[in-house]
Design a protein around this motif. Structure first.
Motif, PDB file in Angstrom:
ATOM      1  N   LEU A   4       0.824  -1.203   0.000  1.00  0.00           N
ATOM      2  CA  LEU A   4       0.000   0.000   0.000  1.00  0.00           C
ATOM      3  C   LEU A   4       0.863   1.260   0.000  1.00  0.00           C
ATOM      4  O   LEU A   4       0.578   2.219  -0.721  1.00  0.00           O
ATOM      5  CB  LEU A   4      -0.931  -0.016   1.217  1.00  0.00           C
ATOM      6  CG  LEU A   4      -2.085   0.973   1.192  1.00  0.00           C
ATOM      7  CD1 LEU A   4      -2.939   0.811  -0.054  1.00  0.00           C
ATOM      8  CD2 LEU A   4      -2.933   0.806   2.432  1.00  0.00           C
ATOM      9  N   ASN A   5       1.944   1.261   0.777  1.00  0.00           N
ATOM     10  CA  ASN A   5       2.865   2.405   0.776  1.00  0.00           C
ATOM     11  C   ASN A   5       3.485   2.607  -0.598  1.00  0.00           C
ATOM     12  O   ASN A   5       3.612   3.741  -1.073  1.00  0.00           O
ATOM     13  CB  ASN A   5       3.955   2.218   1.835  1.00  0.00           C
ATOM     14  CG  ASN A   5       3.436   2.430   3.235  1.00  0.00           C
ATOM     15  OD1 ASN A   5       2.491   3.182   3.456  1.00  0.00           O
ATOM     16  ND2 ASN A   5       4.045   1.750   4.200  1.00  0.00           N
ATOM     17  N   LEU A   6       3.879   1.510  -1.245  1.00  0.00           N
ATOM     18  CA  LEU A   6       4.449   1.612  -2.590  1.00  0.00           C
ATOM     19  C   LEU A   6       3.419   2.137  -3.592  1.00  0.00           C
ATOM     20  O   LEU A   6       3.742   2.942  -4.467  1.00  0.00           O
ATOM     21  CB  LEU A   6       4.981   0.257  -3.044  1.00  0.00           C
ATOM     22  CG  LEU A   6       6.225  -0.256  -2.346  1.00  0.00           C
ATOM     23  CD1 LEU A   6       6.520  -1.698  -2.749  1.00  0.00           C
ATOM     24  CD2 LEU A   6       7.414   0.637  -2.636  1.00  0.00           C
ATOM     25  N   MET A  12       1.568   9.098  -6.407  1.00  0.00           N
ATOM     26  CA  MET A  12       2.076  10.470  -6.308  1.00  0.00           C
ATOM     27  C   MET A  12       2.884  10.812  -7.561  1.00  0.00           C
ATOM     28  O   MET A  12       2.696  11.870  -8.172  1.00  0.00           O
ATOM     29  CB  MET A  12       2.931  10.639  -5.052  1.00  0.00           C
ATOM     30  CG  MET A  12       3.507  12.032  -4.901  1.00  0.00           C
ATOM     31  SD  MET A  12       2.262  13.310  -4.686  1.00  0.00           S
ATOM     32  CE  MET A  12       1.981  13.149  -2.958  1.00  0.00           C
ATOM     33  N   LYS A  13       3.748   9.891  -7.974  1.00  0.00           N
ATOM     34  CA  LYS A  13       4.555  10.122  -9.178  1.00  0.00           C
ATOM     35  C   LYS A  13       3.668  10.159 -10.419  1.00  0.00           C
ATOM     36  O   LYS A  13       3.861  10.977 -11.318  1.00  0.00           O
ATOM     37  CB  LYS A  13       5.612   9.012  -9.315  1.00  0.00           C
ATOM     38  CG  LYS A  13       6.544   9.216 -10.487  1.00  0.00           C
ATOM     39  CD  LYS A  13       7.640   8.170 -10.523  1.00  0.00           C
ATOM     40  CE  LYS A  13       8.542   8.391 -11.713  1.00  0.00           C
ATOM     41  NZ  LYS A  13       9.586   7.384 -11.821  1.00  0.00           N
ATOM     42  N   ASP A  14       2.661   9.298 -10.461  1.00  0.00           N
ATOM     43  CA  ASP A  14       1.764   9.211 -11.613  1.00  0.00           C
ATOM     44  C   ASP A  14       0.836  10.420 -11.710  1.00  0.00           C
ATOM     45  O   ASP A  14       0.300  10.696 -12.768  1.00  0.00           O
ATOM     46  CB  ASP A  14       0.948   7.918 -11.532  1.00  0.00           C
ATOM     47  CG  ASP A  14       0.387   7.475 -12.863  1.00  0.00           C
ATOM     48  OD1 ASP A  14       0.939   7.875 -13.911  1.00  0.00           O
ATOM     49  OD2 ASP A  14      -0.601   6.716 -12.866  1.00  0.00           O
ATOM     50  N   LEU A  39       7.217   3.158 -11.084  1.00  0.00           N
ATOM     51  CA  LEU A  39       5.861   3.494 -11.507  1.00  0.00           C
ATOM     52  C   LEU A  39       5.271   2.385 -12.367  1.00  0.00           C
ATOM     53  O   LEU A  39       4.147   1.927 -12.122  1.00  0.00           O
ATOM     54  CB  LEU A  39       5.848   4.827 -12.270  1.00  0.00           C
ATOM     55  CG  LEU A  39       4.500   5.208 -12.884  1.00  0.00           C
ATOM     56  CD1 LEU A  39       3.463   5.446 -11.803  1.00  0.00           C
ATOM     57  CD2 LEU A  39       4.650   6.419 -13.767  1.00  0.00           C
ATOM     58  N   SER A  40       6.035   1.922 -13.353  1.00  0.00           N
ATOM     59  CA  SER A  40       5.531   0.867 -14.233  1.00  0.00           C
ATOM     60  C   SER A  40       5.229  -0.412 -13.474  1.00  0.00           C
ATOM     61  O   SER A  40       4.188  -1.032 -13.672  1.00  0.00           O
ATOM     62  CB  SER A  40       6.546   0.565 -15.340  1.00  0.00           C
ATOM     63  OG  SER A  40       6.706   1.682 -16.171  1.00  0.00           O
ATOM     64  N   TYR A  41       6.119  -0.808 -12.584  1.00  0.00           N
ATOM     65  CA  TYR A  41       5.927  -2.057 -11.858  1.00  0.00           C
ATOM     66  C   TYR A  41       4.788  -1.965 -10.840  1.00  0.00           C
ATOM     67  O   TYR A  41       3.932  -2.845 -10.768  1.00  0.00           O
ATOM     68  CB  TYR A  41       7.219  -2.490 -11.164  1.00  0.00           C
ATOM     69  CG  TYR A  41       8.214  -3.095 -12.116  1.00  0.00           C
ATOM     70  CD1 TYR A  41       7.982  -4.336 -12.688  1.00  0.00           C
ATOM     71  CD2 TYR A  41       9.374  -2.420 -12.456  1.00  0.00           C
ATOM     72  CE1 TYR A  41       8.889  -4.900 -13.574  1.00  0.00           C
ATOM     73  CE2 TYR A  41      10.293  -2.978 -13.342  1.00  0.00           C
ATOM     74  CZ  TYR A  41      10.037  -4.211 -13.901  1.00  0.00           C
ATOM     75  OH  TYR A  41      10.936  -4.758 -14.773  1.00  0.00           O
ATOM     76  N   ILE A  42       4.771  -0.903 -10.052  1.00  0.00           N
ATOM     77  CA  ILE A  42       3.763  -0.787  -8.997  1.00  0.00           C
ATOM     78  C   ILE A  42       2.393  -0.475  -9.591  1.00  0.00           C
ATOM     79  O   ILE A  42       1.380  -1.063  -9.180  1.00  0.00           O
ATOM     80  CB  ILE A  42       4.173   0.269  -7.949  1.00  0.00           C
ATOM     81  CG1 ILE A  42       5.503  -0.106  -7.293  1.00  0.00           C
ATOM     82  CG2 ILE A  42       3.071   0.434  -6.905  1.00  0.00           C
ATOM     83  CD1 ILE A  42       5.516  -1.451  -6.614  1.00  0.00           C
TER      84      ILE A  42
END
Length: 172
Positions: A4-6, A12-14, A39-42
């Protein structure tokens, strides 16, 4: 809790205008390396969890099994997983169409829910964390197919979950 933190860090980045889609065409090996970031992975993992919840665990699992069977010892393209899911849903849901709205757009939607008596209306728009009024323009081309699940007072979450696919800017 760690996942969830990730997810929140990735969101936020997205939510920044400098974000990028999960999937896009590339012309060089440098562009390939740039695509494989947190970003891509998470975001990709979050999208798969969303799809699993919407399709149900059994349908999702069956789609994964078809995908692995169809592509074992071979290569795959980005649409192959969605095609495998479509085989399982038998035309009741176009998984490829749904997921392309998520992997080909950067960012994510803000869904606003308004209740008036017994009526519920929902509306989506692109979410941006920082909006600079002088540089901001509404992008009407951003439209996600958003699987929404809900419960009513006559049932609980474990026994009767209802689903609605928001595939327009607003709906009821």
């Amino acid at each position: 809790e760690d996942l969830l933190n990730l997810i929140f860090k990735a969101m936020m980045k997205d939510s920044l205008n400098s974000s990028h889609p999960v999937s896009s065409a590339v012309q060089s090996s440098e562009q390939i390396e740039e695509m494989f970031d947190a970003l891509s992975y998470i975001k990709g993992a979050s999208l798969l969890l969303m799809l699993k919840h919407y399709l149900t665990k059994d349908v999702f699992q069956a789609g994964i099994e078809v995908y692995l069977h169809n592509h074992n010892y071979g290569s795959a393209q980005s649409d192959d997983l969605w095609d495998s899911m479509n085989e399982i849903t038998n035309g009741t849901l176009d998984v490829k169409k749904l997921m392309k709205t998520w992997i080909l757009h950067k960012g994510f939607p803000l869904v606003t829910v308004v209740r008036k008596g017994k009526n519920i209306s929902v509306q989506q728009e692109k979410f941006l964390y920082r909006v600079e009024p002088e540089n901001w323009t509404a992008d009407a081309s951003y439209l996600w197919h958003i699987p929404l699940t809900y419960i009513t007072s006559s049932c609980n979450f474990t026994h009767c979950t209802n689903a609605y696919l928001l595939d327009q800017k607003s709906g009821m």
